[in-house]
Every structure is written in structure tokens, then in C-alpha cells.
Scaffold this motif. Structure first.
Motif, PDB file in Angstrom:
ATOM      1  N   PHE A  59      -0.039  54.418 -25.160  1.00 50.23           N
ATOM      2  CA  PHE A  59       0.150  53.357 -25.871  1.00 50.23           C
ATOM      3  C   PHE A  59      -1.424  52.717 -26.329  1.00 50.23           C
ATOM      4  O   PHE A  59      -2.266  53.000 -25.662  1.00 50.23           O
ATOM      5  CB  PHE A  59       0.792  52.044 -25.277  1.00 50.23           C
ATOM      6  N   GLY A 119      13.660  50.978 -30.673  1.00 48.91           N
ATOM      7  CA  GLY A 119      12.788  52.349 -30.537  1.00 48.91           C
ATOM      8  C   GLY A 119      13.345  53.605 -30.673  1.00 48.91           C
ATOM      9  O   GLY A 119      14.687  53.779 -30.781  1.00 48.91           O
ATOM     10  N   THR A 121      13.335  55.833 -28.298  1.00 41.82           N
ATOM     11  CA  THR A 121      14.168  56.159 -27.102  1.00 41.82           C
ATOM     12  C   THR A 121      15.368  56.071 -27.147  1.00 41.82           C
ATOM     13  O   THR A 121      16.280  56.686 -26.848  1.00 41.82           O
ATOM     14  CB  THR A 121      13.556  55.370 -26.039  1.00 41.82           C
ATOM     15  N   VAL A 224       8.128  60.822 -33.805  1.00 40.29           N
ATOM     16  CA  VAL A 224       7.613  59.569 -33.687  1.00 40.29           C
ATOM     17  C   VAL A 224       5.668  59.333 -34.187  1.00 40.29           C
ATOM     18  O   VAL A 224       5.300  58.519 -34.448  1.00 40.29           O
ATOM     19  CB  VAL A 224       7.554  58.946 -32.260  1.00 40.29           C
ATOM     20  N   TYR A 225       5.335  60.869 -34.058  1.00 44.73           N
ATOM     21  CA  TYR A 225       3.802  60.787 -34.325  1.00 44.73           C
ATOM     22  C   TYR A 225       3.797  61.387 -35.729  1.00 44.73           C
ATOM     23  O   TYR A 225       2.502  61.785 -35.939  1.00 44.73           O
ATOM     24  CB  TYR A 225       3.163  61.647 -33.159  1.00 44.73           C
ATOM     25  N   SER A 253       9.833  56.207 -35.095  1.00 43.39           N
ATOM     26  CA  SER A 253       9.427  54.810 -34.392  1.00 43.39           C
ATOM     27  C   SER A 253       8.323  54.148 -35.176  1.00 43.39           C
ATOM     28  O   SER A 253       7.118  54.739 -35.194  1.00 43.39           O
ATOM     29  CB  SER A 253       8.985  55.148 -32.914  1.00 43.39           C
ATOM     30  N   GLY A 255       6.843  52.010 -33.873  1.00 47.81           N
ATOM     31  CA  GLY A 255       5.783  51.664 -32.816  1.00 47.81           C
ATOM     32  C   GLY A 255       4.491  52.448 -32.727  1.00 47.81           C
ATOM     33  O   GLY A 255       3.410  51.966 -32.513  1.00 47.81           O
ATOM     34  N   LYS A 256       4.697  53.603 -33.041  1.00 51.29           N
ATOM     35  CA  LYS A 256       3.466  54.559 -33.069  1.00 51.29           C
ATOM     36  C   LYS A 256       2.306  54.331 -34.191  1.00 51.29           C
ATOM     37  O   LYS A 256       1.380  54.350 -34.265  1.00 51.29           O
ATOM     38  CB  LYS A 256       3.893  55.829 -32.947  1.00 51.29           C
ATOM     39  N   SER A 259       1.051  50.810 -34.324  1.00 48.59           N
ATOM     40  CA  SER A 259       0.625  50.488 -33.211  1.00 48.59           C
ATOM     41  C   SER A 259       1.125  49.131 -32.586  1.00 48.59           C
ATOM     42  O   SER A 259       0.608  48.301 -31.977  1.00 48.59           O
ATOM     43  CB  SER A 259      -1.022  50.316 -33.139  1.00 48.59           C
ATOM     44  N   THR A 261       4.072  49.265 -30.126  1.00 44.85           N
ATOM     45  CA  THR A 261       4.923  50.068 -29.291  1.00 44.85           C
ATOM     46  C   THR A 261       5.777  49.007 -28.410  1.00 44.85           C
ATOM     47  O   THR A 261       7.040  49.446 -28.259  1.00 44.85           O
ATOM     48  CB  THR A 261       4.260  50.951 -28.063  1.00 44.85           C
ATOM     49  N   LYS A 264       9.460  48.102 -30.095  1.00 45.25           N
ATOM     50  CA  LYS A 264      10.472  48.824 -30.209  1.00 45.25           C
ATOM     51  C   LYS A 264      11.525  48.937 -31.430  1.00 45.25           C
ATOM     52  O   LYS A 264      12.759  48.771 -31.438  1.00 45.25           O
ATOM     53  CB  LYS A 264      11.480  48.530 -28.803  1.00 45.25           C
ATOM     54  N   CYS A 391      -4.621  60.309 -23.161  1.00 47.43           N
ATOM     55  CA  CYS A 391      -4.394  59.445 -24.306  1.00 47.43           C
ATOM     56  C   CYS A 391      -5.704  58.931 -24.958  1.00 47.43           C
ATOM     57  O   CYS A 391      -6.546  58.160 -24.359  1.00 47.43           O
ATOM     58  CB  CYS A 391      -3.432  58.312 -24.094  1.00 47.43           C
TER      59      CYS A 391
END
Ligand SMILES: Cc1ncc(COP(=O)(O)O)c(C=O)c1O
Length: 417
Positions: A59, A119, A121, A224-225, A253, A255-256, A259, A261, A264, A391
Motif C-alpha cells: 500500500f 475492492g 477482493t 488492479v495495477y 480497483s 485503490g491502487k 492511492s 487502498t 475499497k 513494495c
């Protein structure tokens, strides 16, 4: 390779899994017996205990963009605080559809072809429950993200793996072909890939698309990336290949990308025939995700291009990757090439540790830098090459602090630590 094994600690023998004293039976369903504490939690706990610089869990430790934070505050002040529509706030779904239209020239119906989830997930979990059941097989590339196996186990489905091999994490097309069969229901694909940093090429995706079509398999892709790719690498959704839209659920997502995360806000894009079963699960898992954060992410997607946000994000991550790579290479932890996502893998095979877990525990407690052992991403940890995942979604100060500590690695490992 097909396995039903569970990763993590075995809850079946864990006293904590039993109920109060007058409950004598094992209260945990056998389905969750293998879901004990993950290595991510263990390493974060160890990092806290030793005051280590945490390059383990994935994260960002820097703030997300102000315009997105302001949008969330405005949404709360505007009393957008009640349940959202189950499949997502209309403004957010519209923003996602128009982003896909601009990027890939595809017309997406936001009412039937997009679902917002808590998210990525949750979207992955929902998709697996919706599309696979007892006796079904799911093909995934190993190493794979740690939520895939529990999602499969909850659906009573089995994961068949195809191995990605370092240093460039290619796969053998024959091994991929052998993994598919009459029981295969889902291909679970992650690109850009955590933990390896691989970005699947068009040719590789074409091989997988052909296998999906041949075996009438649905693809669930974890992207997600998607906005974090390096140098010449290009992220390509499998859904954009010929004949693949009809059989692909693309999961993402915010979230990624933004920034955030902890907010969700994830989503799934795909034809109504795949969104409908996913929504059927989603309505009983979380029903809806947090309304103000969905509104804020609608603003984020609407305004990001004109603010030059994606170009800034890319430039920042190139810098962060290069900075941490220089530190690790200089600390006798040589890094493998990385094309996407925000992790570097370092070779530790020359350092004399028995396993990546042993190395990561040592690095956290003795050197003061936490990393993740990639064996956590393997069905059989013994198959994992000796690497450590770091990371780089971190501030310059964090990377600098890690650099000061990692500088001790060559000396301490020579001393036989
Ligand atoms: C490959 C991959 N998929 C999914 C997720 C989870 O995404 P979210 O936080 O949106 O649930 C992560 C987070 O680390 C990830 O690395």
C-alpha cells in the motif's frame, strides 16, 4: 498441478478457533480451516514489533490526491451517506464506462455491464462464487495473489496452476494448454502481476484467449495495477482481444490507481450475462460499497485525464521503482526486471538462507526492513524460487530510511547471519 491444500496456519488445531469453554466442538467450518493468519499479517506484526521500515504489505504510504479527498468530504457534507444502489452509484458506473470508451473504444452499458464492489477482493470472491462450484477447476498462474485460493475453496472449486518462471516470468504454452480441460470453468488472470511485476504481452494473451475459446471458459482478469506500468510495457485487457468481451469479467480497483487502498472501491466490467451472476452474489456479500467513496471515485475518474493525473502517477512510480531498485541492487539484493505493479523481487539465493520466510524474518528483525516472502503466493511453498518482494509505493524518506538499513545487509550476511 491440482491441489486442495490451504495456505496459512491450520485453524483446525487452533484453540482460538474453538468457542467459549462450554462449546466443545470445533466451531470453525472445515472450509475455513486453512485460512489462518497470513504471512502479510505476520510480517506487518513483526515490522511493528521491531520498528522496521515496512516494504512488505502493498500500500502507498503517501497521501492520495487532494481533489479526490475533497470530493469524498463534499459527498459526506452533501448527505450522500445512505446505501448506494447495490451494483454501484450511477455516476461512478457512468465514469467507468466513459473511461473504457476513451481508452479502448468500447461501448459499455453502465446499467448492465458494470458492478461496483468493496475492492477488487470482493469482486474476485463474488466472481469465483458466481462462476465456479464443486468439482470445477480454475486455472491460475503461480505465483498468484493470496485471495484466489480462499475464494476457490469457498466455492468448493479447485485451482490448477501454470508456472511463471523467473527472471522474466514467462510460461510454457504447453503447460498452459495442459491445465485446461473439460472441468475448467474459469481462467483467473492477473496482469500487471503481483508479486512478479510481469505484464502479459499481446501474444501471451492471445494464447490464453484461444484456450478460453477452445474450452468455453470464462476469464476473470485482475487488473488492479493497470495504470502502473514501466518503460515500454503496455497493459492490455484480455477483454479487448477478439471474441473475448463475451467471456471476460475485468476486475479493477480505484485503490491502487488513486492511492486510496483503504477506501475499497473496486469494480467489474463485462457482459450482462456475467455481471448478472456476479451481482447475485454481491447483493448478499456486501450489498453495496460506501456511498461517499463511490462518489469521490466518480470525480477522480472524471477529472483525472484533464488534471494530467495518470501521467504524474506514471512518472512518480518510475522514480520510486528506480530509487528502490538502486538501493536493493547496491545492498547485494539484485532485483529482477519489473514491467508493472509496485513490487520489486530480489534474488536472495546466494545469501545462505533456507527459505524466503526465514530471510524475511531475519531482514525484519535484524536489519529493520520488512519484505514479503513470495512463497506465500504458491500452493506449495517449496516450489517458490528464493526471492523477496519489496513494495516501492513509498515516500522518498521511507526509501531513504530503508536504504540506510539495507546497507548493512552485505556485511551482516558475510558475517554468517
Ligand atoms: C493482484 C491484486 N489483486 C487484488 C488486490 C486487492 O485489491 P483491493 O484492495 O481493491 O481489494 C490486490 C491488493 O494488493 C492485488 O495486489
Amino acid at each position: 498441478m491440482t491441489r486442495h491444500v490451504h495456505k496459512g496456519n491450520d485453524l483446525s488445531h487452533n484453540a482460538a478457533a474453538k468457542g467459549p469453554e462450554n462449546v466443545t466442538r470445533d466451531v470453525a467450518s472445515p472450509r475455513v480451516h486453512g485460512f489462518g493468519t497470513s504471512v502479510f499479517t505476520e510480517m506487518s506484526r513483526l515490522a511493528n514489533q521491531h520498528g522496521a521500515v515496512n516494504l512488505g504489505q502493498g500500500f502507498p504510504d503517501f497521501p492520495g490526491p487532494s481533489f479526490v479527498k475533497d470530493a469524498a468530504k463534499s459527498a459526506i457534507d452533501a448527505n450522500l451517506n445512505q446505501y448506494a444502489v447495490s451494483h454501484g452509484a450511477p455516476r461512478l458506473r457512468a465514469a467507468i464506462a466513459s473511461m473504457w470508451n476513451e481508452r479502448y473504444g468500447m461501448d459499455i452499458d453502465p446499467d448492465r455491464e458494470i458492478t461496483v464492489t468493496s475492492g477488487a477482493t470482493e469482486a474476485i470472491f463474488d466472481a469465483v462464487q458466481a462462476l465456479a462450484g464443486p468439482g470445477d477447476e480454475i486455472v491460475a498462474f503461480e505465483p498468484f495473489y493470496d485471495s484466489y485460493l480462499p475464494s476457490a475453496i469457498m466455492a468448493s472449486a479447485t485451482i490448477r496452476t501454470v508456472t511463471l518462471r523467473p527472471p522474466d516470468w514467462t510460461f510454457d504454452p504447453e503447460e498452459a494448454a495442459a491445465a485446461f480441460g473439460p472441468r475448467t470453468r474459469v481462467l483467473l488472470l492477473n496482469t500487471p502481476h503481483n508479486p512478479t511485476g510481469k505484464v502479459f504481452t499481446r501474444d501471451e494473451l492471445a494464447v490464453l484467449a484461444e484456450l478460453c475459446r477452445r474450452w468455453d471458459v470464462v476469464a476473470v482478469t485482475d487488473e488492479v495495477y493497470e495504470r502502473i506500468v514501466f518503460d515500454d510495457a503496455e497493459h492490455l485487457p484480455l477483454a479487448t482481444l477478439p471474441g473475448m468481451w463475451e467471456r471476460t469479467l475485468t476486475i479493477n480497483s480505484t485503490g491502487k490507481t488513486f492511492s486510496m487502498t483503504g477506501w475499497k472501491v473496486g469494480y467489474a466490467i463485462g457482459p450482462a450475462s456475467l455481471n448478472a451472476p456476479l451481482r447475485a452474489v454481491h447483493q448478499f456479500v456486501t450489498f453495496a460499497s460506501a456511498t461517499p467513496f463511490q462518489e469521490a471515485m466518480a470525480t477522480a475518474l472524471e477529472q483525472a485525464p484533464e488534471l494530467g493525473y495518470y501521467a504524474d502517477l506514471s512518472r512518480d512510480y518510475h522514480w520510486r521503482r528506480d530509487a528502490l531498485k538502486a538501493v536493493l541492487d547496491g545492498a547485494n539484493l539484485p532485483t529482477l526486471p519489473v514491467a508493472g505493479a509496485y513490487f520489486l523481487m530480489s534474488d536472495i539465493s546466494h545469501l545462505g538462507f533456507e527459505s524466503d520466510v526465514e530471510f524475511c524474518r531475519w531482514l525484519t528483525s535484524e536489519i529493520g526492513v520488512a519484505a514479503i516472502p513470495p512463497s506465500a503466493f504458491y500452493l506449495d511453498p517449496a516450489r517458490a524460487p528464493l526471492l523477496a518482494r519489496f513494495c516501492f509505493a513509498k515516500r522518498a524518506e521511507t526509501i531513504q530510511r530503508a536504504a540506510e538499513r539495507l546497507a548493512m545487509v552485505p556485511e551482516r550476511t558475510r558475517a554468517g547471519a
